[in-house]
Scaffold this motif. Structure first.
Motif, PDB file in Angstrom:
ATOM      1  N   HIS A  88      34.400  24.558  -0.990  1.00  0.00           N
ATOM      2  CA  HIS A  88      34.297  25.089   0.365  1.00  0.00           C
ATOM      3  C   HIS A  88      35.516  25.935   0.712  1.00  0.00           C
ATOM      4  O   HIS A  88      36.618  25.686   0.231  1.00  0.00           O
ATOM      5  CB  HIS A  88      34.149  23.944   1.370  1.00  0.00           C
ATOM      6  CG  HIS A  88      32.948  23.089   1.096  1.00  0.00           C
ATOM      7  ND1 HIS A  88      31.674  23.459   1.453  1.00  0.00           N
ATOM      8  CD2 HIS A  88      32.823  21.900   0.459  1.00  0.00           C
ATOM      9  CE1 HIS A  88      30.821  22.529   1.064  1.00  0.00           C
ATOM     10  NE2 HIS A  88      31.491  21.570   0.456  1.00  0.00           N
ATOM     11  N   SER A  89      35.306  26.897   1.588  1.00  0.00           N
ATOM     12  CA  SER A  89      36.418  27.760   2.005  1.00  0.00           C
ATOM     13  C   SER A  89      37.116  27.229   3.259  1.00  0.00           C
ATOM     14  O   SER A  89      38.195  27.692   3.615  1.00  0.00           O
ATOM     15  CB  SER A  89      35.924  29.180   2.255  1.00  0.00           C
ATOM     16  OG  SER A  89      34.966  29.182   3.299  1.00  0.00           O
ATOM     17  N   CYS A  90      36.490  26.256   3.911  1.00  0.00           N
ATOM     18  CA  CYS A  90      37.072  25.691   5.134  1.00  0.00           C
ATOM     19  C   CYS A  90      36.774  24.195   5.188  1.00  0.00           C
ATOM     20  O   CYS A  90      35.665  23.767   4.887  1.00  0.00           O
ATOM     21  CB  CYS A  90      36.501  26.383   6.373  1.00  0.00           C
ATOM     22  SG  CYS A  90      37.207  25.789   7.931  1.00  0.00           S
TER      23      CYS A  90
ATOM     24  N   TRP B  52      43.548  26.037  -4.361  1.00  0.00           N
ATOM     25  CA  TRP B  52      42.619  26.242  -3.257  1.00  0.00           C
ATOM     26  C   TRP B  52      43.346  27.016  -2.151  1.00  0.00           C
ATOM     27  O   TRP B  52      44.492  26.714  -1.817  1.00  0.00           O
ATOM     28  CB  TRP B  52      42.119  24.888  -2.743  1.00  0.00           C
ATOM     29  CG  TRP B  52      41.088  24.986  -1.653  1.00  0.00           C
ATOM     30  CD1 TRP B  52      39.803  25.414  -1.778  1.00  0.00           C
ATOM     31  CD2 TRP B  52      41.246  24.608  -0.286  1.00  0.00           C
ATOM     32  NE1 TRP B  52      39.147  25.327  -0.576  1.00  0.00           N
ATOM     33  CE2 TRP B  52      40.013  24.844   0.358  1.00  0.00           C
ATOM     34  CE3 TRP B  52      42.307  24.100   0.462  1.00  0.00           C
ATOM     35  CZ2 TRP B  52      39.812  24.581   1.708  1.00  0.00           C
ATOM     36  CZ3 TRP B  52      42.111  23.837   1.805  1.00  0.00           C
ATOM     37  CH2 TRP B  52      40.878  24.076   2.424  1.00  0.00           C
ATOM     38  N   SER B  53      42.685  27.978  -1.569  1.00  0.00           N
ATOM     39  CA  SER B  53      43.327  28.786  -0.544  1.00  0.00           C
ATOM     40  C   SER B  53      42.490  28.834   0.738  1.00  0.00           C
ATOM     41  O   SER B  53      42.515  29.811   1.469  1.00  0.00           O
ATOM     42  CB  SER B  53      43.574  30.201  -1.059  1.00  0.00           C
ATOM     43  OG  SER B  53      42.352  30.816  -1.440  1.00  0.00           O
ATOM     44  N   GLY B  54      41.774  27.775   0.994  1.00  0.00           N
ATOM     45  CA  GLY B  54      40.913  27.732   2.175  1.00  0.00           C
ATOM     46  C   GLY B  54      41.672  27.413   3.457  1.00  0.00           C
ATOM     47  O   GLY B  54      42.885  27.263   3.474  1.00  0.00           O
ATOM     48  N   ARG B  55      40.896  27.310   4.523  1.00  0.00           N
ATOM     49  CA  ARG B  55      41.429  26.966   5.843  1.00  0.00           C
ATOM     50  C   ARG B  55      41.199  25.501   6.140  1.00  0.00           C
ATOM     51  O   ARG B  55      40.208  24.937   5.680  1.00  0.00           O
ATOM     52  CB  ARG B  55      40.721  27.767   6.946  1.00  0.00           C
ATOM     53  CG  ARG B  55      41.149  29.176   7.086  1.00  0.00           C
ATOM     54  CD  ARG B  55      40.495  29.878   8.293  1.00  0.00           C
ATOM     55  NE  ARG B  55      39.139  29.436   8.630  1.00  0.00           N
ATOM     56  CZ  ARG B  55      38.777  28.975   9.836  1.00  0.00           C
ATOM     57  NH1 ARG B  55      39.627  28.867  10.808  1.00  0.00           N
ATOM     58  NH2 ARG B  55      37.527  28.629  10.050  1.00  0.00           N
TER      59      ARG B  55
END
Length: 143
Positions: free
Chosen positions: A110-112, A134-137
């Motif tokens: 997931h990105s967030c 991981w570089s998500g929010r």
């Protein structure tokens, strides 16, 4: 602890402080209480330990503290209390790493991530994911 109070009062304060700690996650509170109790084992008094255990088992909003209190009250001897606390401390020392490993795949898909928890478990998972690229929010809802 060095407060100058009798040791039975110091032991009681350890339980009261754990009960009042709303800044840390439940795992961190339990880890701190367990570690501090083990550090002061030479001053243990079974009655005082049981009173503290009763306090947290009846009044804590944290399920793990309630369970710890019930476990301590069920121990027939100080040696059994020490054994159980030592075992639990070992589990708690490994917990963040286990959470990070278990939650890594979920977070990476997931990105967030939205969470209502500021717990050390959530923190461990997210730190582990960031460390693995991981570089998500992350959104933490205050509740």
């Amino acid at each position: 602890m060095g407060s100058g109070l009798p040791w039975d009062m110091d032991l009681s304060l350890l339980f009261q402080e754990a009960l009042a700690d709303h800044q840390q996650g439940a795992t961190d509170v339990e880890r701190s209480l367990t570690r501090r109790l083990l550090e002061h084992r030479e001053h243990w008094d079974r009655e005082v330990l049981c009173q503290g255990a009763l306090l947290i088992s009846q009044h804590s909003s944290m399920a793990n503290l309630r369970r710890l209190g019930m476990t301590l009250m069920d121990c027939p001897t100080l040696e059994e209390i020490e054994r159980r606390l030592s075992e639990r401390q070992g589990v708690l020392d490994q917990l963040n790493q286990l959470f990070a490993q278990a939650g890594f795949d979920l977070v990476m898909r997931h990105s967030c991530v939205v969470t209502i928890s500021r717990s050390s478990a959530v923190e461990a998972v997210l730190i582990g994911a960031f460390e693995r690229g991981w570089s998500g929010r992350v959104v933490v809802l205050d509740g």
